[in-house]
Motif scaffolding. Structure first.
Motif, PDB file in Angstrom:
ATOM      1  N   LEU A 149       0.777  -1.102  -0.032  1.00  0.00           N
ATOM      2  CA  LEU A 149       0.072   0.023   0.000  1.00  0.00           C
ATOM      3  C   LEU A 149       0.923   1.290   0.035  1.00  0.00           C
ATOM      4  CD1 LEU A 149      -2.718  -0.942   2.580  1.00  0.00           C
ATOM      5  CD2 LEU A 149      -2.948  -0.974   0.008  1.00  0.00           C
ATOM      6  N   THR A 157      -6.257   2.310   6.582  1.00  0.00           N
ATOM      7  CA  THR A 157      -6.193   1.114   6.120  1.00  0.00           C
ATOM      8  C   THR A 157      -6.541  -0.017   6.905  1.00  0.00           C
ATOM      9  OG1 THR A 157      -3.912   0.692   6.743  1.00  0.00           O
ATOM     10  CG2 THR A 157      -4.165   1.954   4.506  1.00  0.00           C
ATOM     11  N   SER A 271      -6.490  -5.159   0.838  1.00  0.00           N
ATOM     12  CA  SER A 271      -6.658  -4.055   1.850  1.00  0.00           C
ATOM     13  C   SER A 271      -7.967  -3.281   1.473  1.00  0.00           C
ATOM     14  CB  SER A 271      -5.633  -3.339   2.288  1.00  0.00           C
ATOM     15  OG  SER A 271      -4.444  -4.231   2.739  1.00  0.00           O
ATOM     16  N   LEU A 273      -8.832   1.051   1.828  1.00  0.00           N
ATOM     17  CA  LEU A 273      -8.338   2.365   2.307  1.00  0.00           C
ATOM     18  C   LEU A 273      -9.588   3.284   2.213  1.00  0.00           C
ATOM     19  CD1 LEU A 273      -6.206   0.557   0.115  1.00  0.00           C
ATOM     20  CD2 LEU A 273      -4.866   2.485   0.504  1.00  0.00           C
TER      21      LEU A 273
END
Length: 300
Positions: A149, A157, A271, A273
């Motif tokens: 990321l 996150t 993930s 965000l």
């Protein structure tokens, strides 16, 4: 109070977007409507806030001062609304989401669609794109990304799931070229390469100590779409290194055979965000929570 706020959101968005056209896209308005709103605001204030040309938009001195105060005021209003909204039992309102194309269609969108069916007050705008997206600059409420990321203090996150990679090939290819027994055998095989400059072209395999072994494959076929790579592998054109969730159905049908099942698999994080905010709206929180609850099973 309503009249005093009229045009302020449009003005701030124009400044942040860099043009009236870009601001209109963010606000889901016509360019003319945004231009008229800013013009009415200037008329009410009795000052010119920005210089307009066909290519460049710049703020006047008054515009700079007014913009700084407006952004603080709007931030306070947004936080106040989010604080109220976060306490609602039923999430409602617009959520703009950006997801990778293939991964988004297979592993993210089905979950979001279920949430939308359950909560009729939610409005979802989902952008399927593999290009780098500036989440804050482009006005997204939520993004789902794979791998490493970006380091951005303006973003929060949360890890949603882990996805495993696997080497696979068609039965026909293995019959013609043999089945590689070790990683060293890969050098004698053709690979179907993922032609995306944002991702590694090497195949990664963790050793017993957890360090990645990088193998550079040779191949005559380079494709920029993961599903197309799966199609080419099923057609017998070479070995492919693909996410397990993408090849699961082909494995079950016998179109592809998974190789090196006895070795540890390379895994990447998936993930969520979102822009850092003191109060996460319930309409965004419910999407994140649902993705975290359901994605691991979809990617296993």
């Amino acid at each position: 109070m309503t009249d005093r706020l009229s045009g302020i959101r449009e003005f701030v968005t124009v400044v942040e977007a860099g043009s009236f056209a870009a601001a209109a896209s963010r606000l889901n308005l016509s360019r003319s409507a945004v231009g008229k709103a800013v013009a009415r605001l200037e008329g009410r204030l009795g000052v010119r806030l920005c210089h307009r040309t066909t290519r460049v938009l710049s703020l006047t001195e008054d515009g700079h001062a007014f913009y700084e105060r407006c952004t603080r005021a709007l931030r306070e209003l947004d936080e106040a609304e989010q604080a109220l909204e976060s306490g609602r039992a039923e999430p409602a309102g617009m959520v703009r989401v950006t997801v990778p194309v293939v991964f988004g269609r297979h592993c993210v969108a089905p979950i979001l669609y279920d949430v939308a069916r359950e909560h009729r007050g939610l409005v979802l705008e989902i952008a399927f794109t593999d290009r780098p997206v500036d989440i804050i600059e482009e006005g997204y409420d939520l993004a789902v990304r794979n791998g490493t990321l970006p380091k951005d203090p303006g973003l929060m996150t949360r890890t949603l799931a882990r996805q495993s990679m696997s080497v696979c090939a068609s039965p026909a290819y293995l019959e013609r070229h043999g089945r590689p027994a070790t990683l060293a055998d890969l050098s004698s095989h053709q690979a179907i390469d993922y032609a995306n400059p944002r991702y590694t072209r090497t195949w990664l395999f963790p050793d017993r100590q957890g360090n990645n072994v990088e193998i550079v494959m040779k191949g005559r076929l380079r494709l920029d779409d993961l599903e197309a790579i799966g199609d080419a592998a099923a057609a017998g054109l070479g070995l492919a290194w693909l996410p397990c969730w993408l090849i699961r159905s082909r494995i079950a049908k016998g179109e592809l055979i998974r190789l090196f099942d006895d070795l540890p698999a390379t895994e990447f994080n998936s993930s969520a965000l979102w822009p850092r905010t003191p109060f996460l709206p319930s309409r965004v929180r419910i999407l994140i929570d649902r993705l975290a609850a359901r994605m691991p099973a979809m990617m296993g």
